[in-house]
Write an enzyme that holds these catalytic residues in place. Sequence first.
Site, PDB file in Angstrom:
ATOM      1  N   ASN A 134     -10.174  -0.140  -0.048  1.00  0.00           N
ATOM      2  CA  ASN A 134      -8.713  -0.018  -0.041  1.00  0.00           C
ATOM      3  C   ASN A 134      -8.187  -0.609  -1.349  1.00  0.00           C
ATOM      4  O   ASN A 134      -8.247  -1.825  -1.550  1.00  0.00           O
ATOM      5  CB  ASN A 134      -8.163  -0.779   1.178  1.00  0.00           C
ATOM      6  CG  ASN A 134      -6.643  -0.775   1.241  1.00  0.00           C
ATOM      7  OD1 ASN A 134      -5.963  -0.459   0.271  1.00  0.00           O
ATOM      8  ND2 ASN A 134      -6.114  -1.147   2.391  1.00  0.00           N
TER       9      ASN A 134
ATOM     10  N   HIS B 163      -3.211   7.104   2.084  1.00  0.00           N
ATOM     11  CA  HIS B 163      -3.656   5.778   1.677  1.00  0.00           C
ATOM     12  C   HIS B 163      -5.012   5.508   2.328  1.00  0.00           C
ATOM     13  O   HIS B 163      -5.162   5.682   3.540  1.00  0.00           O
ATOM     14  CB  HIS B 163      -2.626   4.739   2.099  1.00  0.00           C
ATOM     15  CG  HIS B 163      -3.127   3.350   1.971  1.00  0.00           C
ATOM     16  ND1 HIS B 163      -3.681   2.882   0.799  1.00  0.00           N
ATOM     17  CD2 HIS B 163      -3.195   2.327   2.865  1.00  0.00           C
ATOM     18  CE1 HIS B 163      -4.064   1.636   0.987  1.00  0.00           C
ATOM     19  NE2 HIS B 163      -3.774   1.277   2.226  1.00  0.00           N
TER      20      HIS B 163
ATOM     21  N   CYS C  85       0.814  -1.228   0.000  1.00  0.00           N
ATOM     22  CA  CYS C  85       0.000   0.000   0.000  1.00  0.00           C
ATOM     23  C   CYS C  85       0.844   1.273   0.000  1.00  0.00           C
ATOM     24  O   CYS C  85       0.310   2.371  -0.202  1.00  0.00           O
ATOM     25  CB  CYS C  85      -0.959   0.007   1.186  1.00  0.00           C
ATOM     26  SG  CYS C  85      -2.154  -1.351   1.123  1.00  0.00           S
TER      27      CYS C  85
HETATM   28  N1  COA Z   1     -18.093  -8.603   9.406  1.00  0.00           N
HETATM   29  C1  COA Z   1     -18.461  -8.907  10.655  1.00  0.00           C
HETATM   30  N2  COA Z   1     -17.571  -9.155  11.621  1.00  0.00           N
HETATM   31  C2  COA Z   1     -16.269  -9.076  11.295  1.00  0.00           C
HETATM   32  C3  COA Z   1     -15.832  -8.747   9.999  1.00  0.00           C
HETATM   33  C4  COA Z   1     -16.823  -8.508   9.028  1.00  0.00           C
HETATM   34  N3  COA Z   1     -16.510  -8.167   7.763  1.00  0.00           N
HETATM   35  N4  COA Z   1     -14.487  -8.736   9.992  1.00  0.00           N
HETATM   36  C5  COA Z   1     -14.089  -9.047  11.235  1.00  0.00           C
HETATM   37  N5  COA Z   1     -15.148  -9.263  12.024  1.00  0.00           N
HETATM   38  C6  COA Z   1     -15.189  -9.627  13.423  1.00  0.00           C
HETATM   39  C7  COA Z   1     -13.902 -10.216  13.919  1.00  0.00           C
HETATM   40  O1  COA Z   1     -13.812 -11.565  13.554  1.00  0.00           O
HETATM   41  C8  COA Z   1     -14.011 -10.004  15.406  1.00  0.00           C
HETATM   42  O2  COA Z   1     -14.785 -11.057  15.911  1.00  0.00           O
HETATM   43  P1  COA Z   1     -14.334 -11.783  17.275  1.00  0.00           P
HETATM   44  O3  COA Z   1     -14.286 -10.690  18.295  1.00  0.00           O
HETATM   45  O4  COA Z   1     -15.401 -12.787  17.461  1.00  0.00           O
HETATM   46  O5  COA Z   1     -12.980 -12.371  16.965  1.00  0.00           O
HETATM   47  C9  COA Z   1     -14.853  -8.740  15.525  1.00  0.00           C
HETATM   48  O6  COA Z   1     -15.399  -8.492  14.221  1.00  0.00           O
HETATM   49  C10 COA Z   1     -14.064  -7.526  15.970  1.00  0.00           C
HETATM   50  O7  COA Z   1     -12.861  -7.505  15.282  1.00  0.00           O
HETATM   51  P2  COA Z   1     -11.814  -6.404  15.598  1.00  0.00           P
HETATM   52  O8  COA Z   1     -10.511  -6.831  15.012  1.00  0.00           O
HETATM   53  O9  COA Z   1     -11.887  -5.992  17.028  1.00  0.00           O
HETATM   54  O10 COA Z   1     -12.429  -5.199  14.764  1.00  0.00           O
HETATM   55  P3  COA Z   1     -11.743  -3.838  14.480  1.00  0.00           P
HETATM   56  O11 COA Z   1     -12.589  -2.782  15.049  1.00  0.00           O
HETATM   57  O12 COA Z   1     -10.284  -3.843  14.808  1.00  0.00           O
HETATM   58  O13 COA Z   1     -11.854  -3.759  12.894  1.00  0.00           O
HETATM   59  C11 COA Z   1     -10.552  -4.033  10.927  1.00  0.00           C
HETATM   60  C12 COA Z   1     -11.241  -4.732  12.097  1.00  0.00           C
HETATM   61  C13 COA Z   1      -9.871  -5.108  10.075  1.00  0.00           C
HETATM   62  C14 COA Z   1     -11.599  -3.308  10.115  1.00  0.00           C
HETATM   63  C15 COA Z   1      -9.525  -3.042  11.474  1.00  0.00           C
HETATM   64  O14 COA Z   1      -8.699  -3.660  12.421  1.00  0.00           O
HETATM   65  C16 COA Z   1      -8.693  -2.430  10.394  1.00  0.00           C
HETATM   66  O15 COA Z   1      -9.184  -1.705   9.561  1.00  0.00           O
HETATM   67  N6  COA Z   1      -7.381  -2.693  10.427  1.00  0.00           N
HETATM   68  C17 COA Z   1      -6.494  -2.151   9.431  1.00  0.00           C
HETATM   69  C18 COA Z   1      -6.661  -2.889   8.144  1.00  0.00           C
HETATM   70  C19 COA Z   1      -5.956  -2.208   7.041  1.00  0.00           C
HETATM   71  O16 COA Z   1      -6.024  -1.037   6.921  1.00  0.00           O
HETATM   72  N7  COA Z   1      -5.228  -2.996   6.246  1.00  0.00           N
HETATM   73  C20 COA Z   1      -4.508  -2.503   5.151  1.00  0.00           C
HETATM   74  C21 COA Z   1      -3.357  -1.727   5.638  1.00  0.00           C
HETATM   75  S1  COA Z   1      -2.444  -1.090   4.386  1.00  0.00           S
END
Ligand code: COA
Length: 333
Positions: free
Chosen positions: A284, A254, A112
Site C-alpha cells: 500500500n 487504491h 490514501c
Molecule cells: N503477522 C502475523 N500476525 C499478525 C500480523 C502480521 N503481520 N498483523 C496482525 N496480526 C495478528 C493480529 O494481531 C491478530 O492477532 P490476535 O487475534 O492475537 O489479536 C491476528 O493477526 C488477526 O488479526 P485480524 O485483525 O483479525 O486480521 P485481519 O484478517 O483483519 O487482517 C489486516 C488484518 C490489517 C490485514 C486487515 O484488517 C486489513 O487489511 N485492514 C485494512 C488495512 C488497510 O487497508 N489500511 C489502509 C487503508 S487506506
Amino acid sequence: MSRAAVVAGLGSWVPPTVVSNAELAAQLDTSDEWIRTRTGIRQRHVIEPGSATGDLAVAAGRRALASAGVDGADLVVLATSTPDQPCPATAPEVASRLGLTGVGAFDVAAVCTGFVYALATAAGLLATGVGDSALVIGADTFSTILDPADRTTRAIFGDGAGAVLLRAGEPGELGALNGFVLGSDGTRRELIEVPAGGSRQRSTGRPADPADTYFAMQGKPVFAEAVAMMASSIRTTTERMGWSVAQIDHFVLHQANARILAAVAQRLEVPLERFVSNIERVGNTVAASIPLAMADAAREGRLGAGQRVVLAGFGGGLTWGSTALTWPDLKTV
Ligand code: COA
C-alpha cells in the site's frame, strides 16, 4: 461547456530498495504466509536514509512530463501525507527541481484518497482557467512514520510515487476525467491517524509520547469501510458517466489489501480480473497507489485506448473518492 482535465502523460517511480516478507519475518513476529494470505503482498519498496517523499515525486513527475512529451506545466499539485518537512509544503520544491520555479504549487492531504482529491482539485483549476496544464503527483514514504515494532502496518505499507500530466480539453475526449465523487467522515478520524506532532498535541507544551508519533490504524473497521465506500462511490461515478458497472473495462482502486479488491468486486458483481492490481510487488503506497497501479498496468499493455476505466480511493479522514475516464492513447516511459 466547461473545460475538462485530460490525462496526457503518466509516470511512476519506486525506490530501488526492496523489503521482502521473509526479511520482515526475520525482524518481527510474522510470516510470509500470514502476510500473503491476509493482504496479497509479497514485498514493498522503501527509501534509503536521508531520502524523502519529494525525491520520489520529482522522479515520477519527470516521467509523466516525458510521457506527455512536454517539459512544463502551469500547476503542480502533490498529494502526500508524508511531506519532506511539516512546513512548508513539498510541492514548491518539487516544482523547482523539475525546472518549474514560478508555477502554482501546493500539497493536498487526504491520505490514501489524496490522489483522487488532487485530481479533482486540478480539474477544477483547469476548468476555471487558472492554468492550462497541471502535473498531479501522488507520493508517500510511510516507511518513515511506521512503528518499527508494528508487524501489521510494516507488512502493509511501502514507499512510491506516481504522476499524471493533465491538460485542459473537452469533456468528451479520450482521457477526460469526469464523474468525480468526493466524500469524508471526520467522526471516524481515529481509525487511521498519527496521534501526535500536530497543533493539538504541540499546544499542550508537553513533549509527545513517542508511541503517538507513529502511524496507527484499526485494521478491521478500516477494511469494512474501505469496501463499503469504494463500492458506493464507484456506483455513483458510474451513474454520473451514464455507464453501467458491467460496462467498465478496468477498475483501478487504491491498493490497500488484495482482499479489499476482491470484496469490492464481489459487492459490485463484476469479475476480479477487471481489477488492476500491483499490490503484490509494492504494498500500500498511500497517495501513490492509484497512479502507480495505472502506470504498471499501462506499461504491461493492459489498458487500451478507448476502454472505460474507473479510479477509486479510500483512506484516512475518513475520506473516499472516485472518477472515470475512457483510456487515452498514452506513451509509457
Ligand atoms: N503477522 C502475523 N500476525 C499478525 C500480523 C502480521 N503481520 N498483523 C496482525 N496480526 C495478528 C493480529 O494481531 C491478530 O492477532 P490476535 O487475534 O492475537 O489479536 C491476528 O493477526 C488477526 O488479526 P485480524 O485483525 O483479525 O486480521 P485481519 O484478517 O483483519 O487482517 C489486516 C488484518 C490489517 C490485514 C486487515 O484488517 C486489513 O487489511 N485492514 C485494512 C488495512 C488497510 O487497508 N489500511 C489502509 C487503508 S487506506
